[in-house]
Write a protein that holds these residues in place. Structure first.
Motif, PDB file in Angstrom:
ATOM      1  N   SER A  94       0.828  -1.206   0.000  1.00 56.47           N
ATOM      2  CA  SER A  94       0.000   0.000   0.000  1.00 56.47           C
ATOM      3  C   SER A  94       0.863   1.258   0.000  1.00 56.47           C
ATOM      4  O   SER A  94       0.578   2.216  -0.720  1.00 56.47           O
ATOM      5  N   ILE A  95       1.901   1.247   0.803  1.00 58.66           N
ATOM      6  CA  ILE A  95       2.819   2.387   0.854  1.00 58.66           C
ATOM      7  C   ILE A  95       3.493   2.581  -0.497  1.00 58.66           C
ATOM      8  O   ILE A  95       3.621   3.711  -0.983  1.00 58.66           O
TER       9      ILE A  95
ATOM     10  N   VAL B 109       2.333   1.761  -3.468  1.00 59.44           N
ATOM     11  CA  VAL B 109       1.340   2.271  -4.412  1.00 59.44           C
ATOM     12  C   VAL B 109       1.096   3.760  -4.181  1.00 59.44           C
ATOM     13  O   VAL B 109       1.024   4.541  -5.134  1.00 59.44           O
ATOM     14  N   ILE B 110       0.981   4.158  -2.944  1.00 57.18           N
ATOM     15  CA  ILE B 110       0.772   5.566  -2.624  1.00 57.18           C
ATOM     16  C   ILE B 110       1.969   6.407  -3.071  1.00 57.18           C
ATOM     17  O   ILE B 110       1.804   7.469  -3.678  1.00 57.18           O
ATOM     18  N   MET B 111       3.167   5.948  -2.796  1.00 55.36           N
ATOM     19  CA  MET B 111       4.369   6.681  -3.203  1.00 55.36           C
ATOM     20  C   MET B 111       4.476   6.781  -4.723  1.00 55.36           C
ATOM     21  O   MET B 111       4.824   7.835  -5.255  1.00 55.36           O
TER      22      MET B 111
ATOM     23  N   SER C 262       2.007   6.683  -6.895  1.00 57.12           N
ATOM     24  CA  SER C 262       0.976   7.585  -7.415  1.00 57.12           C
ATOM     25  C   SER C 262       1.338   9.040  -7.166  1.00 57.12           C
ATOM     26  O   SER C 262       1.050   9.912  -7.992  1.00 57.12           O
ATOM     27  N   LEU C 263       1.973   9.340  -6.044  1.00 60.70           N
ATOM     28  CA  LEU C 263       2.418  10.704  -5.777  1.00 60.70           C
ATOM     29  C   LEU C 263       3.537  11.124  -6.719  1.00 60.70           C
ATOM     30  O   LEU C 263       3.578  12.260  -7.185  1.00 60.70           O
TER      31      LEU C 263
ATOM     32  N   SER D 236       2.249  11.775 -10.350  1.00 65.27           N
ATOM     33  CA  SER D 236       1.286  12.857 -10.531  1.00 65.27           C
ATOM     34  C   SER D 236       2.012  14.184 -10.459  1.00 65.27           C
ATOM     35  O   SER D 236       3.166  14.272 -10.079  1.00 65.27           O
TER      36      SER D 236
END
Length: 75
Positions: free
Chosen positions: A7-8, A10-12, A14-15, A18
């Motif tokens: 999860s971490i 994926v979040i990193m 995506s940031l 973007s």
């Protein structure tokens, strides 16, 4: 623990993939999308978002310019 790590990641990702102005700049107005006609004043750029794009992930600046989010909205 493995799900948390994924999860971490994926979040990193995506940031990083973007752009700052697109994500944090709010809704893009028609003024920001429309290219100025000859003789009209140029649109102002959000300097903080541009610097953040260059420092964090420079291809994000391309996305910001393509969407018009890098430009300040008309007041």
């Amino acid at each position: 623990m493995r799900k948390f790590r994924n999860s971490i990641l994926v979040i990193m990702a995506s940031l990083m993939l973007s752009s700052c102005a697109t994500v944090f700049g709010g809704r893009v107005t028609q003024h920001q999308k429309t290219k100025p006609a000859p003789g009209e004043a140029q649109r102002e750029i959000r300097v903080v978002a541009l610097i953040a794009d260059i420092i964090l992930f420079w291809p994000g600046a391309v996305v910001d310019f393509a969407t018009g989010a890098i430009y300040k909205p008309k007041k």
